[in-house]
Design an enzyme around this catalytic site. Sequence first.
Site, PDB file in Angstrom:
ATOM      1  N   TYR A 138     120.803 -18.420  -3.512  1.00 38.03           N
ATOM      2  CA  TYR A 138     121.216 -19.081  -4.758  1.00 38.03           C
ATOM      3  C   TYR A 138     122.721 -19.346  -4.792  1.00 38.03           C
ATOM      4  O   TYR A 138     123.184 -20.223  -5.521  1.00 38.03           O
ATOM      5  CB  TYR A 138     120.830 -18.248  -5.981  1.00 38.03           C
ATOM      6  N   LYS A 188     112.447  -9.729   4.703  1.00 36.83           N
ATOM      7  CA  LYS A 188     111.672 -10.565   5.618  1.00 36.83           C
ATOM      8  C   LYS A 188     112.400 -10.471   6.962  1.00 36.83           C
ATOM      9  O   LYS A 188     112.794 -11.475   7.563  1.00 36.83           O
ATOM     10  CB  LYS A 188     111.629 -12.000   5.047  1.00 36.83           C
ATOM     11  N   ASP A 220     105.933 -10.860   1.807  1.00 36.27           N
ATOM     12  CA  ASP A 220     104.558 -11.369   1.660  1.00 36.27           C
ATOM     13  C   ASP A 220     103.586 -10.211   1.407  1.00 36.27           C
ATOM     14  O   ASP A 220     102.714 -10.293   0.536  1.00 36.27           O
ATOM     15  CB  ASP A 220     104.137 -12.207   2.875  1.00 36.27           C
ATOM     16  N   ASP A 244     113.333 -12.547  -7.844  1.00 38.86           N
ATOM     17  CA  ASP A 244     113.061 -13.570  -8.851  1.00 38.86           C
ATOM     18  C   ASP A 244     111.555 -13.850  -8.882  1.00 38.86           C
ATOM     19  O   ASP A 244     110.916 -13.882  -9.953  1.00 38.86           O
ATOM     20  CB  ASP A 244     113.834 -14.837  -8.449  1.00 38.86           C
ATOM     21  N   ASP A 248     108.182 -12.082 -11.665  1.00 34.44           N
ATOM     22  CA  ASP A 248     107.240 -12.864 -12.490  1.00 34.44           C
ATOM     23  C   ASP A 248     105.811 -12.428 -12.181  1.00 34.44           C
ATOM     24  O   ASP A 248     104.972 -12.315 -13.089  1.00 34.44           O
ATOM     25  CB  ASP A 248     107.363 -14.367 -12.195  1.00 34.44           C
TER      26      ASP A 248
END
Length: 361
Positions: A138, A188, A220, A244, A248
């Site tokens: 970001y 990752k 994952d 992020d 959710d």
Amino acid sequence: MPNILILGGDGIGPEIMTEAKRVLSCFQNELSFTFIEKPIGGAAIDTHGSPFPKETEEAALQADAVLLGAVGGAKWDGLPLAERPEKGLLAIRKTLGLYANLRPLTIWPQLVGFSPLRPERLKDVSFVIVRELTGDVYFGEPRGFKEENGQRSAFNTMIYTEEEIRRIAKVAFDLARKRNKRVCSIDKSNVLESMRLWREIVENTHREYPDIALSHLYVDNASMQIIRQPSSFDVMLTPNMFGDILSDEAAVLSGSLGLLPSASLGGQSALYEPIHGSAPDIAGRGLANPIGMILSVAMMLDHSFHRPDLALKIQKAVSTVLDAGLRTADFWNEGTEKVSTSQMGSAIEKEITSDIVGVRK
Ligand code: NAD
């Protein structure tokens, strides 16, 4: 006298902020704070031509704590990325040095039936996502669009320094010490260099915390384990983008995205906001769930003003209102009472007030 900066923002932001202020006002005698309100996001673009105007920046730097609703909406979607409402959010995090975002997941027993998971999967589920907030893709440079041989391409940079990783890892390990002493770090590292460094520095930092059990998951697999075995987590440490997304997903276990608060820490003052966005699809209709925003006020009273007793009053009031069967539309089902944003806020306010009056008597 504590000085609280109020940033309503866009969409449902101002609606849920009205309820947060209503709840906060219950503690005026205990804390005698002052509010200042400033624009951010799309609202600030409309009035000041910038998603993070100078006057908002100055007020943020002077505030003891910041409460934020949400930013963004279709009206500003056509603007270049650097001028969009979301830029205001990134800018205030950077300005205040807020590198650690704490997102606690609570499963309210009253709402177990409303979660998409079966009740037995939700047993003993309670974890906190510690999301790195000012690094990663970001903020990474270089970024942009380019054109070569008539073909456009776009690129971003996923980058972390050792120090950025070390300081967020410490936040996770320190928090785990106050909880069940387990940290699961998400990365990752099987395919990304930045994530290889992430894992290496998390492991190095862990040497200072021999009392904490550290495990690792690829992102994952983590997204699958949140659904398969959510009770296996205590503190989940994540880079910015993975946190992020995973937060959710985790929020849905609680029954609604509208229920979850967050705290962003690291600088001299902290920022508190619900984890959801500006929900333009329901804005202005009294449909928004204000509980995530109101619980963000509880996190502020605890972390910034060291009043866990007052935070507990808010949590108890929310629990009582849920016991009474009050629900906004996002988590309403047969047999419960559908209420508006302001009805939910005023029911919570009423509970807190009667609790305070009861104590003072
Ligand atoms: P969103 O979180 O705004 O909404 C996702 C879904 O959840 C929608 O159906 C919405 O109606 C529902 N929802 C969210 N909060 C709710 C609440 N309190 N009560 C009831 N329902 C609620 O995410 P989105 O739709 O992807 O994004 C909308 C805008 O918000 C975009 O402009 C995005 O960039 C922005 N955004 C802002 C923030 C922030 O301000 N922190 C975070 C995420 C997204």
